[in-house]
Design an enzyme around this catalytic site. Structure first.
Site, PDB file in Angstrom:
ATOM      1  CG  ASN A 108      -1.994  -1.131   1.189  1.00 24.99           C
ATOM      2  OD1 ASN A 108      -1.947  -1.631  -0.024  1.00 24.99           O
ATOM      3  ND2 ASN A 108      -2.762  -1.416   2.328  1.00 24.99           N
ATOM      4  CG  HIS A 125       3.899  -1.395  -4.722  1.00 22.95           C
ATOM      5  ND1 HIS A 125       2.773  -2.143  -4.624  1.00 22.95           N
ATOM      6  CD2 HIS A 125       4.975  -2.053  -5.215  1.00 22.95           C
ATOM      7  CE1 HIS A 125       3.343  -3.441  -5.200  1.00 22.95           C
ATOM      8  NE2 HIS A 125       4.413  -3.380  -5.468  1.00 22.95           N
ATOM      9  CB  CYS A 136      14.333  19.892 -10.873  1.00 24.53           C
ATOM     10  SG  CYS A 136      13.049  19.990  -9.663  1.00 24.53           S
ATOM     11  CB  CYS A 160      12.468  22.971 -12.441  1.00 23.17           C
ATOM     12  SG  CYS A 160      11.448  21.584 -12.933  1.00 23.17           S
ATOM     13  CB  SER A 199      -2.209  -8.774  -0.935  1.00 22.71           C
ATOM     14  OG  SER A 199      -1.487  -8.902  -1.968  1.00 22.71           O
ATOM     15  CG  ASN A 224      -7.617 -11.390   0.277  1.00 22.55           C
ATOM     16  OD1 ASN A 224      -7.330 -10.123   0.452  1.00 22.55           O
ATOM     17  ND2 ASN A 224      -8.034 -11.603  -0.940  1.00 22.55           N
ATOM     18  CD  GLU A 226     -12.989 -10.808  -4.409  1.00 21.08           C
ATOM     19  OE1 GLU A 226     -12.669 -11.086  -5.737  1.00 21.08           O
ATOM     20  OE2 GLU A 226     -12.795  -9.667  -4.325  1.00 21.08           O
TER      21      GLU A 226
HETATM   22  P1  NAD Z   1      -5.409  -5.661  -4.771  1.00 20.36           P
HETATM   23  O1  NAD Z   1      -6.353  -4.550  -5.298  1.00 20.36           O
HETATM   24  O2  NAD Z   1      -4.797  -6.464  -6.173  1.00 20.36           O
HETATM   25  O3  NAD Z   1      -6.417  -6.749  -4.209  1.00 20.36           O
HETATM   26  C1  NAD Z   1      -7.046  -6.545  -2.992  1.00 20.36           C
HETATM   27  C2  NAD Z   1      -7.399  -7.736  -2.269  1.00 20.36           C
HETATM   28  O4  NAD Z   1      -8.159  -7.511  -1.052  1.00 20.36           O
HETATM   29  C3  NAD Z   1      -8.646  -8.504  -3.151  1.00 20.36           C
HETATM   30  O5  NAD Z   1      -8.391  -9.903  -3.230  1.00 20.36           O
HETATM   31  C4  NAD Z   1      -9.819  -8.387  -2.293  1.00 20.36           C
HETATM   32  O6  NAD Z   1     -10.873  -9.733  -2.483  1.00 20.36           O
HETATM   33  C5  NAD Z   1      -9.329  -8.019  -0.907  1.00 20.36           C
HETATM   34  N1  NAD Z   1     -10.297  -7.466  -0.206  1.00 20.36           N
HETATM   35  C6  NAD Z   1     -11.008  -6.401  -0.459  1.00 20.36           C
HETATM   36  N2  NAD Z   1     -11.500  -5.794   0.674  1.00 20.36           N
HETATM   37  C7  NAD Z   1     -11.229  -6.315   1.938  1.00 20.36           C
HETATM   38  C8  NAD Z   1     -11.370  -6.386   3.036  1.00 20.36           C
HETATM   39  N3  NAD Z   1     -11.954  -5.302   3.604  1.00 20.36           N
HETATM   40  N4  NAD Z   1     -10.709  -7.130   3.953  1.00 20.36           N
HETATM   41  C9  NAD Z   1     -10.121  -8.186   3.229  1.00 20.36           C
HETATM   42  N5  NAD Z   1      -9.655  -8.432   1.922  1.00 20.36           N
HETATM   43  C10 NAD Z   1     -10.311  -7.431   1.207  1.00 20.36           C
HETATM   44  O7  NAD Z   1      -4.304  -5.241  -4.013  1.00 20.36           O
HETATM   45  P2  NAD Z   1      -2.884  -5.327  -4.002  1.00 20.36           P
HETATM   46  O8  NAD Z   1      -2.761  -7.150  -4.072  1.00 20.36           O
HETATM   47  O9  NAD Z   1      -2.463  -4.906  -2.698  1.00 20.36           O
HETATM   48  O10 NAD Z   1      -2.520  -5.006  -5.219  1.00 20.36           O
HETATM   49  C11 NAD Z   1      -2.826  -3.846  -5.757  1.00 20.36           C
HETATM   50  C12 NAD Z   1      -1.336  -2.840  -5.936  1.00 20.36           C
HETATM   51  O11 NAD Z   1      -2.170  -1.450  -6.210  1.00 20.36           O
HETATM   52  C13 NAD Z   1      -0.647  -2.601  -4.685  1.00 20.36           C
HETATM   53  O12 NAD Z   1       0.490  -3.266  -5.150  1.00 20.36           O
HETATM   54  C14 NAD Z   1      -0.376  -1.183  -4.266  1.00 20.36           C
HETATM   55  O13 NAD Z   1       0.503  -0.708  -4.641  1.00 20.36           O
HETATM   56  C15 NAD Z   1      -1.721  -0.382  -5.052  1.00 20.36           C
HETATM   57  N6  NAD Z   1      -2.999   0.059  -4.407  1.00 20.36           N
HETATM   58  C16 NAD Z   1      -2.713   0.606  -3.177  1.00 20.36           C
HETATM   59  C17 NAD Z   1      -3.834   0.850  -2.498  1.00 20.36           C
HETATM   60  C18 NAD Z   1      -3.597   1.618  -1.192  1.00 20.36           C
HETATM   61  O14 NAD Z   1      -2.419   2.142  -0.745  1.00 20.36           O
HETATM   62  N7  NAD Z   1      -4.409   1.564  -0.083  1.00 20.36           N
HETATM   63  C19 NAD Z   1      -5.146   0.925  -3.042  1.00 20.36           C
HETATM   64  C20 NAD Z   1      -5.128   0.404  -4.372  1.00 20.36           C
HETATM   65  C21 NAD Z   1      -3.993  -0.095  -4.929  1.00 20.36           C
HETATM   66 ZN    ZN Z   2      11.294  20.261 -11.068  1.00 18.73          ZN
END
Ligand code: NAD
Ligand code: ZN
Length: 261
Positions: A108, A125, A136, A160, A199, A224, A226
């Protein structure tokens, strides 16, 4: 067993594993922040049902047309900025404080684990609360850019004047920060439990981190909403919302401990 009993039993088994861990690692994704009001990418309510992931999140598309990214980001930012850690983030911080987790490794970019009190946090990330100029190198808070977005698309660097301001997050096509990657793999090689939360485990190379622990034979617990591709390798899979399940897991971990006098 009916569904609810099966879930309760899975949570109890997960709690027993966490209670026995002394240097567990939590590996988290967008799902852990869903209950803080931040949309996930994948999954049934995911942002990618509305937007093309290549256009919003690849470095190539961003450099060609930064305005496309900034227009969507401008709309989403107020909710993102107002988001607060939910009980799932807080439970993970407590598990570190109480000696079961060594660290949280997160995909995240929202910084909510830090706000929740997690001390050792590895952000694979990057962090979307900062913005950097690709021309810059000047950095500024994302919040500052928001004020300019109404009249300026794409936003210009104040140092810049360049048009390549980019959030300090890793886009598709960019490499992950080397220091964070090596710290995450070191943790995966030393941990005694891998706890995956929220995740889809479909984003690589990040998903190699839990994979590394699994290859060592360390117990894997998946919380998770799903199914994930690593469920088959898990000791326990708990299906549901982390903001509800993790506080319950914490309660079970605490109640399994002998009283200290
Ligand atoms: P993803 O979006 O691919 O998957 C999220 C997973 O969480 C899904 O499998 C879903 O079923 C599950 N989920 C949804 N709500 C939930 C809950 N309340 N409790 C438990 N599980 C739940 O997420 P990812 O695998 O982290 O990959 C997405 C990429 O996008 C990440 O690498 C990240 O960098 C970025 N991202 C970050 C954020 C953030 O910072 N909050 C948000 C969206 C995407
Ligand atoms: Zn700049």
């Amino acid at each position: 067993m009916v569904g609810a009993d099966r879930e309760r039993e899975a949570l109890a088994r997960a709690a027993a594993l966490v209670a026995g861990a002394r240097r567990g690692v939590a590996f988290t994704g967008a799902g852990v922040s869903a209950e803080s009001g931040i949309q996930t990418f994948r999954g049934k309510d995911g942002l990618w049902r509305q937007h093309d992931p290549y256009r919003t999140s690849s470095i190539e598309a961003f450099l060609q047309d930064p305005s496309y990214y900034w227009r969507i980001s401008a709309e989403r930012w107020p909710a993102y900025a107002a988001s607060r850690p939910n009980p799932g983030h807080l439970a993970l911080a407590a598990l570190e404080e109480e000696g079961h987790l060594a660290a949280v490794v997160t995909q995240n970019t929202d910084g909510l684990h830090r706000q929740a009190g997690t001390k050792r946090l590895v952000e694979l990330h990057g962090n979307g609360r900062r913005v950097r100029c690709l021309d810059c190198g000047a950095a500024e808070p994302r919040e500052e850019v928001q004020r300019r977005l109404e009249r300026e698309l794409p936003p210009r660097c104040r140092a810049c004047g360049g048009r390549h301001l980019k959030p300090a997050v890793v886009f598709f096509g960019e490499s992950l920060p080397a220091a964070a990657m090596s710290e995450a793999f070191q943790l995966a090689r030393e941990c005694d439990l891998m706890l995956v939360v929220g995740s889809s485990l479909q984003v690589y190379p990040a998903a190699h981190v839990p994979g590394t622990a699994v290859e060592r034979g360390v117990p894997l617990v998946v919380v998770n909403d799903e199914p994930t591709p690593m469920d088959v390798a898990a000791e326990v899979v708990v299906r549901g919302r982390s903001g509800e399940l993790l506080p319950e897991l914490l309660r079970l971990v605490r109640s399994s401990r002998p009283e200290r006098h």
